[in-house]
Scaffold this motif. Structure first.
Motif, PDB file in Angstrom:
ATOM      1  N   THR A   1       0.152  -0.961   0.199  1.00  0.00           N
ATOM      2  CA  THR A   1      -0.528   0.056   0.073  1.00  0.00           C
ATOM      3  C   THR A   1       0.944   1.527   0.294  1.00  0.00           C
ATOM      4  O   THR A   1       0.315   2.419  -0.274  1.00  0.00           O
ATOM      5  N   ALA A   2       1.948   0.848  -0.113  1.00  0.00           N
ATOM      6  CA  ALA A   2       2.972   2.028  -0.235  1.00  0.00           C
ATOM      7  C   ALA A   2       2.918   3.321  -1.501  1.00  0.00           C
ATOM      8  O   ALA A   2       2.968   4.965  -0.674  1.00  0.00           O
ATOM      9  N   ASP A   3       2.473   2.480  -2.159  1.00  0.00           N
ATOM     10  CA  ASP A   3       2.128   3.572  -3.718  1.00  0.00           C
ATOM     11  C   ASP A   3       0.648   4.071  -3.441  1.00  0.00           C
ATOM     12  O   ASP A   3       0.386   4.623  -4.779  1.00  0.00           O
ATOM     13  N   ARG A   4       0.066   3.864  -2.617  1.00  0.00           N
ATOM     14  CA  ARG A   4      -1.595   4.237  -2.243  1.00  0.00           C
ATOM     15  C   ARG A   4      -2.526   3.547  -3.288  1.00  0.00           C
ATOM     16  O   ARG A   4      -3.796   3.489  -4.031  1.00  0.00           O
ATOM     17  N   ILE A   5      -1.882   1.753  -3.641  1.00  0.00           N
ATOM     18  CA  ILE A   5      -2.938   1.395  -5.318  1.00  0.00           C
ATOM     19  C   ILE A   5      -2.273  -0.546  -4.744  1.00  0.00           C
ATOM     20  O   ILE A   5      -1.113  -0.471  -4.663  1.00  0.00           O
ATOM     21  N   VAL A   6      -3.951  -0.612  -3.916  1.00  0.00           N
ATOM     22  CA  VAL A   6      -3.122  -2.517  -3.982  1.00  0.00           C
ATOM     23  C   VAL A   6      -4.027  -2.519  -5.559  1.00  0.00           C
ATOM     24  O   VAL A   6      -4.736  -2.255  -6.201  1.00  0.00           O
ATOM     25  N   VAL A   7      -3.844  -3.499  -6.084  1.00  0.00           N
ATOM     26  CA  VAL A   7      -4.033  -4.131  -7.354  1.00  0.00           C
ATOM     27  C   VAL A   7      -3.968  -5.935  -6.362  1.00  0.00           C
ATOM     28  O   VAL A   7      -2.975  -6.353  -5.506  1.00  0.00           O
ATOM     29  N   ALA A   8      -4.572  -6.862  -7.328  1.00  0.00           N
ATOM     30  CA  ALA A   8      -4.491  -8.040  -7.118  1.00  0.00           C
ATOM     31  C   ALA A   8      -3.005  -8.418  -7.033  1.00  0.00           C
ATOM     32  O   ALA A   8      -3.256  -9.958  -5.745  1.00  0.00           O
ATOM     33  N   GLU A   9      -1.921  -8.063  -7.806  1.00  0.00           N
ATOM     34  CA  GLU A   9      -0.929  -9.148  -7.943  1.00  0.00           C
ATOM     35  C   GLU A   9      -0.552  -8.834  -6.600  1.00  0.00           C
ATOM     36  O   GLU A   9       0.027 -10.324  -5.756  1.00  0.00           O
ATOM     37  N   GLU A  10      -0.543  -7.784  -6.376  1.00  0.00           N
ATOM     38  CA  GLU A  10       0.067  -7.755  -4.719  1.00  0.00           C
ATOM     39  C   GLU A  10      -0.590  -8.268  -3.720  1.00  0.00           C
ATOM     40  O   GLU A  10       0.627  -9.319  -2.522  1.00  0.00           O
ATOM     41  N   LEU A  11      -1.410  -8.601  -3.760  1.00  0.00           N
ATOM     42  CA  LEU A  11      -2.282  -9.271  -2.361  1.00  0.00           C
ATOM     43  C   LEU A  11      -2.164 -11.141  -2.968  1.00  0.00           C
ATOM     44  O   LEU A  11      -0.951 -11.650  -2.285  1.00  0.00           O
ATOM     45  N   ALA A  12      -1.706 -11.083  -4.137  1.00  0.00           N
ATOM     46  CA  ALA A  12      -1.554 -12.837  -4.652  1.00  0.00           C
ATOM     47  C   ALA A  12      -0.102 -12.733  -4.093  1.00  0.00           C
ATOM     48  O   ALA A  12       0.703 -13.975  -3.330  1.00  0.00           O
TER      49      ALA A  12
ATOM     50  N   HIS B   1       3.443 -15.076  -0.267  1.00  0.00           N
ATOM     51  CA  HIS B   1       5.083 -15.041   0.228  1.00  0.00           C
ATOM     52  C   HIS B   1       4.107 -15.598   2.001  1.00  0.00           C
ATOM     53  O   HIS B   1       5.263 -15.972   2.353  1.00  0.00           O
ATOM     54  N   VAL B   2       3.714 -15.062   2.088  1.00  0.00           N
ATOM     55  CA  VAL B   2       3.191 -15.899   3.845  1.00  0.00           C
ATOM     56  C   VAL B   2       2.679 -16.705   4.229  1.00  0.00           C
ATOM     57  O   VAL B   2       3.428 -17.981   4.916  1.00  0.00           O
ATOM     58  N   LEU B   3       1.616 -17.064   3.154  1.00  0.00           N
ATOM     59  CA  LEU B   3       1.005 -18.586   3.288  1.00  0.00           C
ATOM     60  C   LEU B   3       2.671 -19.527   2.884  1.00  0.00           C
ATOM     61  O   LEU B   3       2.005 -21.067   3.721  1.00  0.00           O
ATOM     62  N   VAL B   4       3.496 -19.984   2.783  1.00  0.00           N
ATOM     63  CA  VAL B   4       4.543 -20.621   2.552  1.00  0.00           C
ATOM     64  C   VAL B   4       5.587 -21.066   3.971  1.00  0.00           C
ATOM     65  O   VAL B   4       6.122 -21.934   3.856  1.00  0.00           O
TER      66      VAL B   4
ATOM     67  N   VAL C   1      11.451 -19.876   0.084  1.00  0.00           N
ATOM     68  CA  VAL C   1       9.976 -19.994   0.133  1.00  0.00           C
ATOM     69  C   VAL C   1      10.644 -20.287   2.103  1.00  0.00           C
ATOM     70  O   VAL C   1      10.229 -19.113   2.815  1.00  0.00           O
ATOM     71  N   ALA C   2      12.092 -20.252   2.427  1.00  0.00           N
ATOM     72  CA  ALA C   2      11.985 -20.184   4.441  1.00  0.00           C
ATOM     73  C   ALA C   2      13.255 -20.554   4.083  1.00  0.00           C
ATOM     74  O   ALA C   2      13.970 -20.794   3.103  1.00  0.00           O
ATOM     75  N   PRO C   3      14.612 -19.537   4.940  1.00  0.00           N
ATOM     76  CA  PRO C   3      15.401 -19.331   5.126  1.00  0.00           C
ATOM     77  C   PRO C   3      16.128 -20.570   5.813  1.00  0.00           C
ATOM     78  O   PRO C   3      15.421 -20.941   6.774  1.00  0.00           O
TER      79      PRO C   3
END
Lengths: 433, 886
Positions: free
Chosen positions: B628-639, B644-647, B744-746
């Motif tokens: 959200t730093a660029d004030r625009i959120v697109v679907a790819e960012e969520l994906a 990243h998080v889910l793995v 995916v993880a160190p």
């Protein structure tokens, strides 16, 4: 490695000598270049465009050790091969694009000193170019029965459109006079003027009778003038290679930084709008020079909007038409291919003559890995140097088993070269997305 | 007056009244007591330890003993109760005035008072009343055992299994049906005298089964299910409900029951009371009467059933009792007696007992009711196990089961819950070992004066079973506790039963049944909100409405209590949501805050202190901030965040889902950057790089790096104490490696058994696919470069054909050719070269350039080496010599 052409013995020695010395070979790069086909093709197109009277500007962005210098050299050699004149200079604290204390003049002087043609690829080609031009003028004058000075004036008439074009022509005429009279002082003074080495106008007037000198403010205009001149002198174009742009980023004064960025913007505008002919700029820099939000190029809004990457080129699509060319650091695979190429150079492209088998390459890399650590393939300079030496020993001492020798190879860490980069670069190298 | 003697006496009386075939009823108390002998001689008074004993009692004086002896000697057969010796004798200091017996059992003492039953009264009426009442009490005698126990057991078992309707069906034609009773009860406005008086001769006492016109005194009335007539010779049993037409009836009634005594009898009623009673009977025995009249009527029914054991009238009587019970159930005493009679009566009438239903009705009973004991006993006898309802009915009817409010307030829910829990604990039903004790119940008549024992030899007495009771009762209490929240809620809002609010308070596993319907409706709505996605979005306000809550008026943010309720309801709906303050800090909670809703059993609870989860959550926040730093959120960012998080290894599925929801939520409503970054400080070092990676990936997800995003990354690095310069390298590398595999993880060293040291060959792994790619690219670039660097390597032959014969070195002008020729002849010093060039009107450097340029075109390399000594390299020299034919 399959090579498109057999390697000539001369080339081989040149390549190996350069590699052993840790520098980029002057020729035969096609034998050792690994990958980057897209990037190189893009730059070749640029050079072709310049040779056709077009213009180009590129930012070659890569981390330390990614092979920026190698790549820039390659570009330069391609340009020379395409009968362009090249100039190159590394930026430094005392060499900038824009300054008021002589630093810009310093950069210009350095670039002119490094002016190269295909025949004088290591630089210092200014005099050759001028003399070649004057010789032609002399011949033309003789053929037409006209005074040489007026021939020069005629040929350089186009330059009068450029800022400082008149004085430039005057200096060339002075050079001719000097050579005609055998007056080395005048010739030297003329070259000195062209190299922007006159600090004051007074001195220049006394020596050459011109009222101006090339000063900090005139660097870019003088480059354009030179570009026009080399085309008149019969060359395809002028390619100017400026490396170590990170020195601009390191400028502490925001004003100084922005003035330099303004110059870059001016160059970009001219090039992108087609205001200049037959000239190309290639800048080499690190990612922080480009992206730092406070001091990098992107901090200069006008540049950022011009340089920003094509947003459609995401997800593995590539667009190399933009001004930014990103060079990724070498991967172990890259290095493996590179070592294979070097081995091939040793064997003159003959697979049967390979000094060591494939497993030796892996073994060598393992060895480097154990000696330098994980980053060995990111800063390949010393690895390659050691490998060339390793092969050289094997070549000259037939019967020595590579296995016994490999443990004795000394690979220096690239720390010394690292000092002018940011000290945390090695840490960086361990992160991978 | 001792109880023992009374009991013994009652036993004797019964034996005499019913003959020898009667089973003697001998209570525990009577056993072992000295049995008084009627034929005891008058002088049987013994002197023992200075006291005088008579009939088992000791007296201080012989006169007392004799007096007692005398009175004991009075004939028992008379209806008049025996005069009992006073518990306390008049004090011996009083002047001894002989007492005169005025009536049977009442004597007038010397001081003008009347003594009856050992008590002294001031007037005769009081004494008489007391004596009469005493006589009733004293005559508490047992009716014969209700049935031959064996017979009852056989019959009950027989018809319990046959299930062929009511066994008393044949009698129904003769008896007034319950409908008739109901109809008659409506006839209460019928004037009593309006009924056609069908004169009946006043006969001796009889049971009136059908409605019959009768006349008592001046009242003609119509009634049934009563005893009517002149009392026969004094009965062994008190016959309090017998309507004796000879007794006077008052001119006006006593509807308030002011004249009623405690144990009413028709004979003992005030004439006014008799009128009211008869009127009430005629009116069809409606409700609302003082309970004494009802009891009076009830005594008759009871007597008919217990003493007369009229099976034929059983159904009618039970019907009537049930009707009365409906009308008078406010009176607990009547309710108790009526129930007892119903229980015993249904045995006598051979009524098939209705299926056992758990009920709260037996809460205050003194013992386990017969209606529970018989069917349960029969089941035990048959070796069958008890089902949930039976077990609950049993436990509920136990006198020492005390229920909490939750159980009574939510009784229906309790039953359902019990069934669930019981079936879980006892899938085969509850098997009870048959106790040795057989069912034996004493029926203590409401009318007083007699009792009856009901013993069923074939039926084990479940009241004697104690083993499973504790466990069952605990289970019941547990169920009750589970319903406690619901009960409290219903206590506050009694009208809310059946709403979603109530449903959510039910224990989760009850919701599968019909009680879960409101919940299912709400779930449908929520599921519709989700559509085909795993995570649905709705504002907080909307969500509140969906779960049946309302936004508090005038509040900007949702109060914590309501947040809890919301959470509870969504949990019950098996929906989780984010941001959920239970699982991490939450920034805003106003009506427009958008929630991420997702299906998760029981709301998908997770352990918020789980380090992996906490780290992943912060990671999500940081990545969201980056996105959200660029004030625009697109679907790819969520994906990218999700990728990243889910793995992150070590996350459970529930945690993953929650994180995804969290990511969606905070992309809409990003946390305060400073707050999130501050939380980073608490993270272990190992997670930091991972966070940076996630942030970078999020930034790259839309394919563009904007200055704001770079700025954010710089800030992030600063917060994490990492060098700022790292940012650019990361961005740079990500730029081109977007399609490369993601770490995916160190790798982290794990504690445990050390692995064997690996061979050094595995220190780096070569990606063969990548290697192949690079090789292809390399050969491409190689051929590309080859075209540039070698294209002009033209064979000399070609140059020959183009030669125009101008000079020896084709393509060079005369001057330069001449100069080259000189050079080929011999190398020259620089100065000499300059001179030669000058002579040829050439500028030396320019000449070299031109020659070399020509050389390049010919030989692809410079042909003159420009040093102090200017020369042509040997391998070119030979070629040039050949060409120049030198």
């Amino acid at each position: 490695m399959t090579s498109a052409a057999p390697i000539r013995a001369r080339d081989r020695d040149t390549i190996l000598q350069a590699l052993a010395a840790g520098v980029v070979p002057r020729l035969g790069l096609q034998h050792i270049q690994v990958g980057r086909a897209g990037e190189i093709a893009a730059l070749i197109r640029d050079v072709d465009r310049i040779a056709d009277g077009g213009s180009a500007a590129r930012f070659i962005i890569g981390e330390y050790g990614a092979g920026k210098t190698f790549f820039l050299n390659l570009v330069r050699l391609i340009a020379l091969e395409r009968k362009c004149v090249t100039m190159h200079a590394d930026l430094a604290p005392d060499r900038r694009i824009h300054a008021s204390g002589g630093q810009a003049r310093g950069l210009y002087a350095e670039a002119v000193r490094n002016m190269a043609t295909r025949t004088k690829s290591e630089g210092g080609a200014l005099a050759s170019i001028i003399e070649r031009f004057i010789t032609e003028c002399v011949r033309q004058g003789e053929a037409n029965g006209r005074p040489v000075a007026s021939v020069i004036d005629d040929r350089l008439a186009d330059l009068h459109d450029h800022l400082g074009g008149h004085d430039f022509a005057a200096v060339l005429k002075a050079y001719w006079r000097g050579s005609d009279d055998g007056d080395e002082t005048v010739k030297a003074a003329a070259l000195r003027w062209l190299r922007a080495e006159y600090p004051t106008k007074t001195e220049a007037r006394q020596a050459l009778g011109v009222r101006s000198i090339i000063d900090d403010a005139d660097v870019y205009d003088s480059l354009k003038l030179l570009a026009a001149f080399v085309r008149i002198a019969g060359y395809a174009g002028l390619v100017i290679v400026l490396d170590e742009m990170v020195n601009l980023y390191k400028l502490q004064s925001a004003q100084a930084r922005n003035q330099n960025y303004e110059q870059i913007l001016r160059i970009l505008n001219d090039v992108l709008q087609g205001n200049v002919l037959g000239v190309g700029f290639v800048f080499g820099g690190t990612p922080d020079f480009l992206m730092d939000s406070r001091r990098g190029l992107y901090s200069y809004q006008a540049l950022q909007s011009r340089l920003v990457e094509n947003s459609f080129a995401a997800n593995g699509l590539i667009d190399l038409s933009g001004p930014i060319v990103r060079l990724q650091s070498l991967s172990p695979e890259d290095l493996l291919v590179l070592l294979g190429n070097i081995r091939s150079v040793f064997a003159l492209g003959d697979v049967a003559c390979h000094l060591v088998p494939d497993e030796a390459l892996s073994a060598f890399m393992n060895h480097c890995n154990s000696r330098i650590g994980e980053a060995y393939f990111r800063t390949p300079r010393n690895t390659i140097k050691a490998f060339v030496q390793f092969l050289a020993v094997l070549e000259q001492n037939a019967g020595v088993d590579w296995r016994t020798l490999i443990g004795a190879v000394e690979v220096a860490n690239d720390d010394i070269a690292n000092t002018d980069e940011d000290s945390d670069d090695d840490e960086l190298a361990t992160i991978q997305l | 007056m001792s109880l023992e003697s009374l009991v013994a006496r009652a036993a004797r009386t019964i034996r005499r009244a019913f003959g020898d075939d009667l089973e003697p009823v001998e209570s525990e108390q009577t056993k072992g007591l000295p049995t008084s002998n009627m034929d005891t001689p008058a002088d049987s008074i013994e002197s023992r330890e200075g006291r005088y004993a008579a009939h088992g009692y000791t007296f201080s004086t012989k006169a007392q003993a004799r007096d007692f002896e005398r009175r004991r000697g009075q004939p028992d057969a008379s209806s008049a109760p025996p005069a009992l010796p006073p518990a306390r004798q008049p004090t011996p200091t009083q002047p001894s005035v002989p007492a005169v017996e005025v009536e049977a059992g009442i004597e007038r003492t010397g001081d003008g008072r009347f003594r009856a039953g050992g008590y002294s009264f001031s007037d005769l009426d009081q004494a008489r009343s007391f004596a009469r009442r005493r006589s009733l009490t004293n005559a508490d005698r047992a009716v014969e055992s209700l049935r031959s126990a064996r017979l009852v057991a056989e019959q009950r078992l027989a018809y319990a299994s046959s299930k062929s309707g009511s066994p008393i069906a044949p009698h129904q034609g003769d008896n007034p049906s319950s409908a008739e009773i109901g109809r008659m009860s409506l006839r209460e406005t019928t004037p009593i005298l309006a009924a056609t008086p069908q004169k009946t001769a006043v006969g001796s006492e009889q049971w009136v089964t059908h409605a019959l016109s009768m006349r008592v005194s001046d009242i003609a009335f119509e009634a049934f299910l009563i005893y009517f007539g002149k009392p026969k010779n004094a009965s062994a049993y008190p016959h309090s409900s017998l309507i004796d037409p000879t007794l006077p009836v008052g001119a006006c009634g006593d509807p308030a029951g002011a004249t009623l005594g405690y144990w009413p009898s028709y004979a003992g009623l005030d004439p006014r009371g008799r009128r009211t009673y008869l009127e009430w009977l005629t009116a069809g025995r409606p409700g609302g009467m003082p309970i004494g009249y009802v009891f009076l009527y009830f005594y008759g029914l009871e007597r008919r059933l217990i003493v007369d054991r009229s099976e034929a009238d059983g159904a009618a009587i039970l019907g009537e009792v049930r009707r009365l019970l409906d009308l008078y159930d406010v009176n607990s005493s009547f309710t108790r007696y009526a129930r007892l009679l119903l229980d015993v009566g249904s045995v006598i009438a051979r009524e098939d007992s209705p299926p056992l239903r758990p009920t709260l009705d037996h809460r205050y009973s003194f013992e386990l009711p017969l209606r529970i004991r018989i069917p349960l006993g029969e089941r035990i006898a048959a070796g069958e196990s008890l089902n949930a309802d039976e077990a609950l009915a049993w436990i509920l009817a136990l006198p020492d089961t005390y229920l909490r409010t939750a159980a009574t307030r939510c009784f229906d829910e309790l039953i359902d819950l019990w069934r669930l829990r019981f079936d879980q604990g006892n899938p085969e039903g509850l098997k009870i070992r048959s106790p040795k004790t057989r069912l034996c119940v004493r029926y203590q008549a409401a009318a007083g004066g007699y009792h009856a024992d009901l013993s069923l030899d074939g039926v084990p007495d479940i009241a004697a079973v104690v083993a499973p009771v504790v466990r069952l009762r605990e289970q019941l209490m547990a169920c009750s506790d589970e319903l406690d929240p619901l009960s409290r809620f219903l206590g506050r809002e009694p009208d809310s039963r059946g709403t979603l609010a109530c449903t959510t308070l039910l224990p989760a596993d009850m919701l599968a049944g019909p009680r879960g319907e409101p919940l299912r409706q709400a779930r449908l709505k929520l599921t519709a909100l989700l559509g085909d996605k795993a995570i649905g979005r709705a504002t907080l306000g909307e969500t509140l409405l969906l779960v049946g809550l309302e936004w508090p008026i005038g509040r900007a943010s949702l109060p914590v209590a309501l947040q809890r309720q919301l959470a509870g309801r969504l949990d019950a709906l098996d929906f989780g949501y984010e941001p959920d303050r239970r699982f991490g800090p939450v920034t805003a909670c106003d009506a427009d805050t958008r929630l991420s809703l997702f299906e998760a059993p029981n709301g998908g609870p997770i352990d918020r202190d789980n380090e992996t989860y906490a780290a992943a959550r912060i990671l999500t926040e940081i990545a969201a901030l980056a996105a959200t730093a660029d004030r625009i959120v697109v679907a790819e960012e969520l994906a990218s965040i999700e990728k990243h998080v889910l793995v992150t290894p070590g996350l459970s599925d529930a945690e993953r889902l929650r994180l995804r929801a969290h990511a969606e939520a905070i992309l809409d409503d990003p946390p305060k950057a400073n707050a999130a970054i501050k939380r980073l400080a608490a993270l272990p070092q190992a997670h930091r790089q991972h966070i940076i990676q996630a942030a970078v990936a999020a930034i790259f997800a839309d394919g563009q790096v904007r200055p704001a995003e770079v700025k954010f990354l710089e800030g992030l690095h600063k917060a994490l104490g990492l060098p700022r310069e790292q940012v650019y390298g990361l961005l740079h590398r990500s730029e081109a490696e977007r399609d490369a595999p993601v770490i995916v993880a160190p790798a982290r060293p794990e504690n445990g058994v050390a692995l064997p040291v690996e061979a050094p060959a595995s220190a780096f792994a070569i990606d063969h696919a990548r290697l192949a790619r690079i090789r292809i690219e390399t050969s491409e670039v190689s051929s590309l470069l080859a075209t540039i660097f070698i294209e002009d390597a033209s064979p000399p032959l070609q140059a020959d054909t183009q030669s125009s014969g101008k000079g020896i070195f084709d393509g060079l002008d005369a001057g330069h050719a001449k100069l080259l020729e000189e050079l080929v002849r011999s190398p020259m010093e620089r100065a000499a070269f300059d001179k030669v060039a000058q002579a040829l009107k050439l500028l030396p450097s320019g000449a070299l350039e031109t020659i070399n340029e020509w050389g390049f075109d010919r030989f692809d390399e410079p042909i003159v080496e420009d040093d102090d000594l200017i020369l042509v390299p040997p391998h070119i020299l030979s070629l040039l010599k050949m060409e120049a034919a030198l």
